[in-house]
Design an enzyme around this catalytic site. Structure first.
Site, PDB file in Angstrom:
ATOM      1  N   GLY A 505       0.812  -1.199   0.000  1.00 25.96           N
ATOM      2  CA  GLY A 505       0.000   0.000   0.000  1.00 25.96           C
ATOM      3  C   GLY A 505       0.845   1.248   0.000  1.00 25.96           C
ATOM      4  N   GLY A 507       0.379   5.575   1.078  1.00 18.47           N
ATOM      5  CA  GLY A 507      -0.435   6.686   1.546  1.00 18.47           C
ATOM      6  C   GLY A 507       0.375   7.953   1.596  1.00 18.47           C
ATOM      7  N   PHE A 509       1.726   9.265   4.097  1.00 15.73           N
ATOM      8  CA  PHE A 509       2.879   9.113   4.992  1.00 15.73           C
ATOM      9  C   PHE A 509       4.039   8.444   4.276  1.00 15.73           C
ATOM     10  CE2 PHE A 509       5.351   7.037   8.301  1.00 15.73           C
ATOM     11  CZ  PHE A 509       5.385   8.002   9.294  1.00 15.73           C
ATOM     12  N   VAL A 512       3.770   1.271   2.520  1.00 17.46           N
ATOM     13  CA  VAL A 512       3.514   0.237   3.518  1.00 17.46           C
ATOM     14  C   VAL A 512       4.035  -1.082   2.960  1.00 17.46           C
ATOM     15  CG1 VAL A 512       1.784  -0.966   4.889  1.00 17.46           C
ATOM     16  CG2 VAL A 512       1.473   1.460   4.334  1.00 17.46           C
ATOM     17  N   LYS A 526       5.055   0.676   7.960  1.00 16.78           N
ATOM     18  CA  LYS A 526       4.750   1.954   7.304  1.00 16.78           C
ATOM     19  C   LYS A 526       5.954   2.870   7.460  1.00 16.78           C
ATOM     20  CE  LYS A 526       1.712   4.970   8.867  1.00 16.78           C
ATOM     21  NZ  LYS A 526       0.439   5.649   9.180  1.00 16.78           N
ATOM     22  N   ASP A 622     -10.685  11.073  11.630  1.00 24.38           N
ATOM     23  CA  ASP A 622     -10.508  10.699  10.217  1.00 24.38           C
ATOM     24  C   ASP A 622     -11.092   9.305   9.953  1.00 24.38           C
ATOM     25  OD1 ASP A 622      -9.771  11.254   7.632  1.00 24.38           O
ATOM     26  OD2 ASP A 622      -7.731  10.494   7.851  1.00 24.38           O
TER      27      ASP A 622
END
Length: 839
Positions: A505, A507, A509, A512, A526, A622
């Site tokens: 994944g 994101g 940040f 992952v 992450k 969130d």
């Protein structure tokens, strides 16, 4: 005491000798007087008075000061005299070629050298100047320009050790450019103002030896901070320095409060005077923000300062205990870069209240470009607080070409003369001093009390995350759970050195990765990447929040790593990914209606615990389908706490800047900027609709009226086409009563005003009832439900909404976390693990 001296020499003579030598040895700064030279107004032919100093015009041929200007130069004047530009900055000396000022130094010692620059309006565009400045072998400024400081004056301050003789300040234009200066200060500092050695703090937090030879370097002032106080200008400083407030440097401002000493003057002791720092610095402080009915803050106070990367800095930290009511009860820790700590014991250092003292260090900065300082209470301290009064950071910028590393200023002051006069009696005098000191009343200890200790984690009832005394922890963020730290090498092993094939994944940040630790545990890693939308604050938030909670429906934190400027979070691996993955756009098998209900119930349980559980009071801020993760058994777990805030149940709201994800954002929160737990309830209502219709909350590719999921539901209700919002793959599975109840829950969650929405506990109960209706096909009694058919399931209210926009608003405060449970240990975290579009 005097009678004992009479055994050796006459009392009157020994007393006089004792007095003279004692003064010479112990009060050098007490006899320091502010010098009158050199203060130069460059390009001026008059004397200008500024902040207690007379700046002599360097064009005044009648000046009696011993300095000269060598090289080709011209004077320039401000062409707009009607401005409010201070007189000192209305003239300048401009150099077209290498030139220098030369000063006659008659006393060796540490000198303050200040260079004043102001790019006033003139035919010569001063802001275009590009030049270097050096001073007798010290490199002071390289590639210097005022392009970014044309609207205000700029003062560059240096500390240099200078010997008797000629001292020159050289200005060297770069290329075809020129150099200029508005004013120069060169004056002697108090004796021993800067030490020749200080404890050396390496990047790893080691301080096994002193750094020697400070006096052979040039020190450039980078930050001078009046903690807890206001701006101090040269008019109210003892050495004409500037001090700035600490408010813009403090991390998590709510952790600290300002304190003020209302007495006239601090209690200066031997070797400390108002020249080290003025009274106003020691009369104010920041201390931990603790309320009268118990701690409102359990975390250290942290200040962050921009510094040069991988450089060496001289640091002076100022203390004065103006907050204690009695002696000897306050002991706390000072942390530098969170990987080095020293015990601060004001009583051990001074022996009385309101007595200034300071510590000097030489600190190596890392490659982050930020230097952090923290204070926090010690576990065995009677007072669970800490304080700081002032801070100075000076970069070590160069070697001296003429002064050796062991250079000590020559002692040419009056008390050395007195010592030479007494000649052969000096030894007797020294003995008298020693005897006198021994017989004095107990003198406060001055030996620095160093201790290697981990970053404090303030919790009760658990030793799981405590580190033994004597540990050195290389953490770049204070107050994290050190028991969860994972070495970077272990994470490299788990992810096959961050193999791209292991990415599951991505994101805001960072990426992952899927990984396996050496003990066989599967993890999701992450890893932050430079330029990501998230950063240090969210990294720290997730770890701190999850040190307070543990729940089956919250994703567990395995550990974290912050070595070498890395920000890495390691979680339990959620085999089935995100809820969104199983609703649309993934190709995964469709979830049944029963599975969807169970997932919603699990997420509701996690949120209810978050809001009102044993560690309760947190607002997620969130909630969305990408932040609800599924394990191999499709058990739902809430994730991603990077935006979380504390919102204790006994408070109506938290006033804060708006953050979240549009489409899920509470319109009441957006309108009022008052965050409540009902904001999470609204977002969860959007997730319920997402679960029902298997489409995103916002889809800009759809026709305008269909972009917003909730608005689209209302349109479908009005047009009688409600079937459009139900996922076709589950239409035939849904019991009408279960569907009707589910729609009712979504309707309640999506009320326009937070006060009209249910609590998450009620939402959880209603969802469990909807599942019961689906499993048993039990019809509700008429008084329980007045609906007559399932087509009324999305009779949603006319909810006011706001224009589409991204809601990742500017930097916000970090949450203030409470310590509610004695049995909770840090093992949980919230963060997206398999997300394609998350932050």
């Amino acid at each position: 005491m005097e009678k004992r001296h009479c055994h050796e020499i006459p009392c009157s003579f020994s007393s006089l000798l004792f007095f003279l030598l004692f003064l010479s040895l112990h009060f050098p700064s007490s006899v320091y007087t502010l010098p009158k030279e050199y203060f130069i107004s460059c390009g001026s032919n008059t004397t200008i008075f500024s902040a207690g100093r007379n700046f002599t015009g360097d064009s005044n041929s009648g000046n009696s000061l011993s300095f000269a200007i060598e090289g080709k130069s011209i004077t320039v004047k401000d062409s707009n005299r009607s401005t409010k530009t201070p007189p000192l900055y209305q003239t300048a000396r401009l150099f077209k070629q290498k030139s220098f000022y030369e000063f006659e130094i008659i006393i060796s010692g540490t000198y303050l050298v200040r260079l004043h620059f102001f790019a006033f309006s003139s035919a010569d565009n001063l802001s275009a100047a590009h030049f270097d400045v050096s001073a007798s072998g010290f490199s002071l400024l390289n590639n210097f320009t005022l392009k970014n400081s044309i609207s205000t004056s700029l003062i560059e301050e240096f500390f240099l050790s200078i010997s008797i003789g000629k001292f020159s300040i050289n200005f060297m234009p770069q290329g075809s450019s020129f150099a200029f200066v508005n004013a120069i200060e060169v004056f002697l500092a108090p004796e021993d103002f800067i030490p020749n050695d200080a404890p050396h703090i390496s990047r790893a937090g080691s301080s096994n030896s002193n750094y020697e030879g400070i006096l052979s370097k040039a020190l450039q002032t980078i930050h001078r901070i009046n903690v807890g106080g206001k701006d101090l200008t040269p008019e109210n400083d003892t050495l004409w320095r500037f001090w700035v407030p600490d408010d813009s440097y403090i991390y998590m401002p709510a952790t600290a409060k300002s304190s003020t000493f209302h007495s006239d003057k601090p209690n200066y002791l031997d070797g400390i005077s108002e020249y080290i720092a003025p009274d106003l610095v020691y009369q104010t402080a920041k201390e931990m923000n603790i309320s009268s009915d118990g701690p409102s803050n359990t975390f250290n106070i942290t200040w962050s300062f921009n510094v040069s990367k991988n450089a060496r800095h001289f640091v002076r930290v100022h203390f004065c205990d103006i907050i204690s009511k009695t002696l000897g009860v306050l002991v706390f820790n000072l942390f530098i870069y969170s990987n080095f700590s020293i015990v601060i014991d004001p009583y051990d250092k001074t022996g009385q209240l309101a007595a200034p003292f300071y510590f000097d260090f030489v600190v190596d900065s890392d490659d982050s470009g930020v230097m952090n300082f923290s204070i926090g209470p010690r576990a065995n301290s009677d007072e669970k607080t800490a304080f700081l009064n002032g801070l100075e950071i000076m970069q070590i910028v160069g070697e001296s070409g003429s002064v050796s590393g062991t250079h000590k200023p020559k002692k040419t002051r009056i008390f050395v003369v007195v010592g030479s006069i007494v000649g052969g009696l000096g030894l007797i005098g020294i003995l008298a001093v020693v005897i006198g000191l021994c017989l004095r009343y107990r003198k406060p200890k001055t030996v620095e009390n160093w201790e290697w200790s981990p970053v404090a984690v303030h919790r009760r009832g658990s030793s799981h995350n405590r580190m033994p005394e004597g540990s050195v922890i290389g953490s770049r963020v204070p107050d994290l759970n050190l028991g969860l730290k994972i070495p970077f090498a272990e994470i490299q092993f788990a992810t096959n050195n961050f193999d791209a094939k292991m990415i599951v994944g991505k994101g805001g940040f960072g990426h992952v990765f899927r990984g396996t630790l050496r003990n066989g545990i599967k993890v999701a890693v992450k890893r932050s990447q430079p330029g990501s939308g998230q950063g240090l604050s969210e990294f720290q938030t997730e770890i701190m929040v999850l040190s307070k909670i543990r729940h089956r429906h919250l994703v567990s934190l395995i550990g974290y790593c912050d070595e070498m400027s890395e920000m890495i979070l390691v979680y339990e691996f959620m085999e089935k990914g995100t809820l969104r993955d199983h609703l649309y756009n993934s190709g995964l098998p469709s979830l049944s209606w029963r599975q969807r209900l169970e997932i919603c119930i699990g997420a509701a349980k996690g949120l209810h615990y978050l809001h009102r559980g044993s560690a309760g009071g947190f607002i997620h801020r969130d909630i969305k389908s990408t932040n609800i993760l599924l394990d191999e058994d499709l058990v739902a777990k809430v994730a991603d706490f990077g935006l979380s805030r504390i919102g204790p149940p006994d408070q109506t709201h938290v006033s804060t800047g708006v953050k979240g994800t549009f489409g899920y954002l509470d319109p009441d929160y957006f309108r009022t900027q008052q965050l409540t737990e009902k904001s999470d309830v609204y977002s969860f209502g959007v997730v319920l609709l997402e679960v029902l219709c298997a489409r995103p909350a916002i889809n800009i590719l759809l026709p305008r009226e269909q972009v917003n999921l909730a608005e689209w539901g209302m349109i479908c209700k009005k047009n009688g086409t409600l079937e459009q919002i139900v996922d076709p793959s589950i239409k035939s599975q849904i019991n009408p009563n279960s569907l009707r109840k589910f729609a009712e829950i979504a309707e309640k969650c999506l009320q326009e005003y937070g006060a009209d929405r249910p609590a998450m506990g009620d939402v959880q109960w209603d969802l469990e009832y909807a599942l019961q209706l689906q499993q048993t096909a039990t019809w509700r009694e008429p008084h329980e439900d007045s609906a007559t058919d399932a087509s009324a399931m999305l009779g949603l209210p006319n909810i006011q909404r706001f224009p589409t926009l991204s809601m990742s608003v500017e930097k916000d405060d970090m949450p203030i976390l409470r310590e509610d449970s004695a049995n909770i240990w840090a093992s949980e975290v919230f963060s997206q693990l398999r997300i394609d579009d998350a932050r």
